[in-house]
Design an enzyme around this catalytic site. Structure first.
Site, PDB file in Angstrom:
ATOM      1  N   CYS B  52       0.835  -1.216   0.000  1.00 12.61           N
ATOM      2  CA  CYS B  52       0.000   0.000   0.000  1.00 12.61           C
ATOM      3  C   CYS B  52       0.860   1.252   0.000  1.00 12.61           C
ATOM      4  O   CYS B  52       1.718   1.423   0.864  1.00 12.61           O
ATOM      5  CB  CYS B  52      -0.910  -0.026   1.233  1.00 12.61           C
ATOM      6  SG  CYS B  52      -1.726   1.552   1.545  1.00 12.61           S
ATOM      7  N   CYS B  55       0.398   3.361   3.465  1.00 11.00           N
ATOM      8  CA  CYS B  55       0.809   2.864   4.783  1.00 11.00           C
ATOM      9  C   CYS B  55       2.116   3.538   5.236  1.00 11.00           C
ATOM     10  O   CYS B  55       2.959   3.896   4.407  1.00 11.00           O
ATOM     11  CB  CYS B  55       0.986   1.342   4.756  1.00 11.00           C
ATOM     12  SG  CYS B  55      -0.553   0.425   5.017  1.00 11.00           S
ATOM     13  N   HIS B 116      -4.194   0.285   8.056  1.00 14.46           N
ATOM     14  CA  HIS B 116      -4.690   0.022   6.704  1.00 14.46           C
ATOM     15  C   HIS B 116      -6.133  -0.481   6.722  1.00 14.46           C
ATOM     16  O   HIS B 116      -6.881  -0.320   5.751  1.00 14.46           O
ATOM     17  CB  HIS B 116      -3.775  -1.027   6.052  1.00 14.46           C
ATOM     18  CG  HIS B 116      -4.070  -1.307   4.609  1.00 14.46           C
ATOM     19  ND1 HIS B 116      -3.735  -0.430   3.601  1.00 14.46           N
ATOM     20  CD2 HIS B 116      -4.673  -2.359   3.997  1.00 14.46           C
ATOM     21  CE1 HIS B 116      -4.114  -0.936   2.435  1.00 14.46           C
ATOM     22  NE2 HIS B 116      -4.693  -2.099   2.642  1.00 14.46           N
ATOM     23  N   ASN B 156     -13.615   9.800  -1.213  1.00 12.72           N
ATOM     24  CA  ASN B 156     -14.228   8.764  -2.050  1.00 12.72           C
ATOM     25  C   ASN B 156     -13.971   7.449  -1.343  1.00 12.72           C
ATOM     26  O   ASN B 156     -12.821   7.071  -1.150  1.00 12.72           O
ATOM     27  CB  ASN B 156     -13.584   8.716  -3.440  1.00 12.72           C
ATOM     28  CG  ASN B 156     -13.880   9.960  -4.246  1.00 12.72           C
ATOM     29  OD1 ASN B 156     -14.967  10.528  -4.156  1.00 12.72           O
ATOM     30  ND2 ASN B 156     -12.911  10.407  -5.036  1.00 12.72           N
ATOM     31  N   SER B 164      -9.147   3.855  -5.324  1.00  6.93           N
ATOM     32  CA  SER B 164      -8.286   2.764  -5.773  1.00  6.93           C
ATOM     33  C   SER B 164      -7.515   2.123  -4.623  1.00  6.93           C
ATOM     34  O   SER B 164      -6.748   1.204  -4.831  1.00  6.93           O
ATOM     35  CB  SER B 164      -7.326   3.268  -6.852  1.00  6.93           C
ATOM     36  OG  SER B 164      -6.648   4.412  -6.398  1.00  6.93           O
ATOM     37  N   HIS B 167      -6.994   1.844   2.023  1.00  9.09           N
ATOM     38  CA  HIS B 167      -6.414   2.540   3.177  1.00  9.09           C
ATOM     39  C   HIS B 167      -7.244   3.807   3.419  1.00  9.09           C
ATOM     40  O   HIS B 167      -7.437   4.605   2.497  1.00  9.09           O
ATOM     41  CB  HIS B 167      -4.952   2.905   2.896  1.00  9.09           C
ATOM     42  CG  HIS B 167      -4.225   3.326   4.133  1.00  9.09           C
ATOM     43  ND1 HIS B 167      -3.185   2.616   4.685  1.00  9.09           N
ATOM     44  CD2 HIS B 167      -4.429   4.377   4.961  1.00  9.09           C
ATOM     45  CE1 HIS B 167      -2.774   3.221   5.795  1.00  9.09           C
ATOM     46  NE2 HIS B 167      -3.512   4.301   5.962  1.00  9.09           N
ATOM     47  N   HIS B 169      -8.573   7.192   3.641  1.00  7.89           N
ATOM     48  CA  HIS B 169      -8.020   8.502   3.282  1.00  7.89           C
ATOM     49  C   HIS B 169      -9.058   9.353   2.564  1.00  7.89           C
ATOM     50  O   HIS B 169     -10.018   8.838   1.999  1.00  7.89           O
ATOM     51  CB  HIS B 169      -6.790   8.340   2.380  1.00  7.89           C
ATOM     52  CG  HIS B 169      -7.127   7.869   0.983  1.00  7.89           C
ATOM     53  ND1 HIS B 169      -7.497   6.573   0.697  1.00  7.89           N
ATOM     54  CD2 HIS B 169      -7.156   8.525  -0.206  1.00  7.89           C
ATOM     55  CE1 HIS B 169      -7.729   6.446  -0.603  1.00  7.89           C
ATOM     56  NE2 HIS B 169      -7.533   7.623  -1.181  1.00  7.89           N
ATOM     57  N   GLN B 171      -9.345  13.478   0.436  1.00  5.35           N
ATOM     58  CA  GLN B 171      -8.550  14.397  -0.364  1.00  5.35           C
ATOM     59  C   GLN B 171      -8.974  15.836  -0.090  1.00  5.35           C
ATOM     60  O   GLN B 171     -10.060  16.085   0.440  1.00  5.35           O
ATOM     61  CB  GLN B 171      -8.749  14.124  -1.855  1.00  5.35           C
ATOM     62  CG  GLN B 171      -8.311  12.745  -2.310  1.00  5.35           C
ATOM     63  CD  GLN B 171      -8.315  12.631  -3.840  1.00  5.35           C
ATOM     64  OE1 GLN B 171      -7.749  13.477  -4.534  1.00  5.35           O
ATOM     65  NE2 GLN B 171      -8.960  11.603  -4.352  1.00  5.35           N
TER      66      GLN B 171
HETATM   67  O1  G1P Z   1      -7.747  11.144  -7.038  1.00  6.81           O
HETATM   68  P1  G1P Z   1      -8.106   9.682  -7.195  1.00  6.81           P
HETATM   69  O2  G1P Z   1      -8.587   9.071  -5.909  1.00  6.81           O
HETATM   70  O3  G1P Z   1      -7.020   8.885  -7.847  1.00  6.81           O
HETATM   71  O4  G1P Z   1      -9.342   9.670  -8.218  1.00  6.81           O
HETATM   72  C1  G1P Z   1     -10.701   9.633  -7.880  1.00  6.81           C
HETATM   73  O5  G1P Z   1     -11.152  10.863  -7.324  1.00  6.81           O
HETATM   74  C2  G1P Z   1     -11.058  12.023  -8.175  1.00  6.81           C
HETATM   75  C3  G1P Z   1     -11.703  13.196  -7.449  1.00  6.81           C
HETATM   76  O6  G1P Z   1     -13.069  12.994  -7.153  1.00  6.81           O
HETATM   77  C4  G1P Z   1     -11.729  11.774  -9.536  1.00  6.81           C
HETATM   78  O7  G1P Z   1     -11.431  12.841 -10.401  1.00  6.81           O
HETATM   79  C5  G1P Z   1     -11.265  10.462 -10.180  1.00  6.81           C
HETATM   80  O8  G1P Z   1     -12.023  10.223 -11.345  1.00  6.81           O
HETATM   81  C6  G1P Z   1     -11.441   9.320  -9.172  1.00  6.81           C
HETATM   82  O9  G1P Z   1     -10.995   8.101  -9.726  1.00  6.81           O
END
Ligand code: G1P
Ligand code: G1P
Lengths: 349, 349
Positions: B52, B55, B116, B156, B164, B167, B169, B171
């Site tokens: 990861c 981590c 994790h 997300n 993806s 873990h 998190h 943004q």
């Molecule tokens: O930034 P990440 O987690 O790689 O990406 C994810 O969140 C982003 C922000 O909502 C989006 O634009 C991406 O399409 C999504 O896959």
């Protein structure tokens, strides 16, 4: 200070159809992907599937039997989101935060072909002309109903777009109100027409034909292009060259030209990742409220989710939901890729 | 004629935060589903995963090594959608249909925990208080940068939401402009405040507490509810009771109360389908343009896609993209379901 380069620097672009911005991050298209992959169904479908509720002669969920149809077949959606029944309602009872209004409408399913295994790119032009004729008929008959002011024709293609049956079909939701996205477009088109005396899309198509940067296909009557403000990686829009406000205004030559561009565009889509390319498409055209709508200009949107391969799609999630739509690859680059693809389907090569 | 029954008849509801309508089809919730199913990952994750990139102690894509962090850890996104570099740009060169402007900003990743295998509902309240403190710090430091006027904090969660890496998190995308959705909310809040002298959400929360129909959780300082105009099946919003315009205005008691309601709401979500419940969440709060924003009222949106089970989600596709958002189950029904769920996590029972 570095000068602005639209092909390299993060920027926002303005969509004049709905008055909203989109964030473009050209430099980000090289991001690796470790996330969810869509499953690819490469299975060859049978021409007729006894389990399919859309195939001719089969029984649907509500017990009705489909006729032995041989071109297009239209029926009322068995699980319609809208109902035809009139509902009594007192407008002035609406409290500030709890504004709700009954909505009357009709939902129909349009089977594009009796063949279970054919999608638009694999059909003959005459079959697609039949679909266009069906859309014209539905727009006319539904639009003629007194309480129907808007007829939304659309298609969800592929399981990733919520489509539960691969039998080629679209839907029509006709209703009393202009739906939110249509109302936004309506307001923009109206304002532009009042100020300029021409439709917004007439001037836009002219500017795009001059620029030649985002055009994917052009024929005598239609243009397929990646809008300057596209949000989906390979989003396109088919626009009529002539200022027609609705599908029923098409001449016979325009019906054929539209069927051809539909076949060519969807063929390019399938060729892009050599897969049956998923998308939602939909026609935006004049409301059916009985008024003339010279400000409206026929166009059809294609919103395909795939980004990098048949299994990697673009997610419109956190930032996009809370902030605004975001894309990596530029519309110019996408148009270039689509332009370069053959109009001969990869399965027929 | 039948009288309007909001629990049974198709209707539209109005969202005063963004000035848009949503179509509600209560009768349609019994629709069978034969379409795409999401894969459910029931796998027990390790506390530490050597593969990861989030981590502690591990190496990221760009070669940097994460420190041996023991609470939250923030770093610049290795594949940022925004860049910090200033770009020279001539405003008046913009042609009508090709309006584009460079956008400057900063994208960061916030690891919620060194562990994790933990998500919000499984963390201790003190750990969540740490996350809130991290958000406060980031809002302050990013907001203090002269060209940053908006700080979007979001998460997300789950592969179905484009995440993806499991873990835990979130943004932060901080930028010069107010993103589209925020600008809509900003305009509505401002107009309401100018007319009423109170914030829209202050009056809305009061009306909801009186109605008691859509409340999911209430504590001394916060309310979690299903908005009257929710579009996602189990969409919720956490709103502060006090009229605070930003997370940095929270008192110590409010930080704790917010951490508790976050833990309880996400626990209910996990309990709903006994799965790690996917969603995108995000905080809407005052812009960081240096002005006072008495019209702004702190709130956090949760947009979860699941509809009927851990594997069946709601698709916002054709009609929703071309027309407007559509939902089947009513917000009142969803609130009732969520209210009835335990605040003890199903894995701890
Ligand atoms: O930034 P990440 O987690 O790689 O990406 C994810 O969140 C982003 C922000 O909502 C989006 O634009 C991406 O399409 C999504 O896959
Ligand atoms: O009507 P269908 O094909 O069953 O359903 C599909 O299209 C509808 C209209 O876009 C959406 O509301 C549904 O979420 C989607 O699954």
């Amino acid at each position: 200070m570095k000068n602005f380069d639209i092909n390299e620097d993060p920027h926002r672009r303005f969509n004049p159809l709905i008055n909203e911005w989109v964030l473009v991050s050209p430099h980000r298209s090289k991001r690796p992907w470790q996330g969810q992959k869509e499953s690819i169904s490469g299975a060859q479908l049978p021409e007729y599937d006894p389990e399919c509720y859309l195939c001719p002669g089969n029984v649907r969920a509500n017990g009705e039997v489909n006729p032995a149809y041989d071109s297009c077949y239209v029926f009322e959606n068995d699980f319609a989101a809208l109902k035809q029944e009139p509902i009594a309602f007192e407008e002035n009872n609406t409290p500030t935060f709890f504004k709700a209004k009954p909505e009357r409408g009709i939902s129909r399913v349009v089977c594009f072909s009796p063949r279970h295994d054919l999608t638009l790119p694999q059909m003959e032009v005459e079959n697609i002309e039949n679909i266009v004729a069906t859309w014209q008929k539905e727009y006319t008959t539904l639009g003629a109903i007194d309480y129907i002011n808007h007829v939304q024709i659309f298609e969800n293609k592929g399981s990733v777009m919520g489509c539960s049956n691969p039998h080629p079909h679209g839907q029509i939701w006709a209703q009393s109100s202009l739906p939110t996205q249509v109302e936004k477009t309506h307001n923009s088109l109206k304002q532009y027409y009042e100020q300029q005396g021409r439709t917004l899309l007439q001037d836009y198509v002219e500017a795009e034909l001059k620029a030649q940067e985002r055009i994917v296909i052009e024929n005598e009557h239609f243009v397929a292009l990646v809008p300057f403000w596209a949000i989906w990686p390979y989003e396109t829009m088919i626009v009529s060259k002539r200022n027609v406000s609705k599908i029923t205004d098409f001449s016979a030559a325009e019906v054929t030209a539209f069927a051809i561009i539909l076949k060519q565009l969807t063929t390019k889509y399938d060729n892009l990742f050599e897969t049956s390319f998923p998308y939602s498409s939909g026609i935006h055209q004049a409301p059916t409220d009985g008024d003339e709508h010279p400000e409206w200009h026929f166009h059809m949107h294609f919103y395909p989710p795939l980004l990098r391969s048949a299994s990697v799609k673009k997610f419109m999630v956190g930032y996009e939901m809370m902030g605004e739509s975001q894309r990596d690859i530029t519309p110019e680059k996408s148009a270039e890729v689509l332009r370069g693809l053959s109009v001969v389907h990869y399965k027929n090569k």
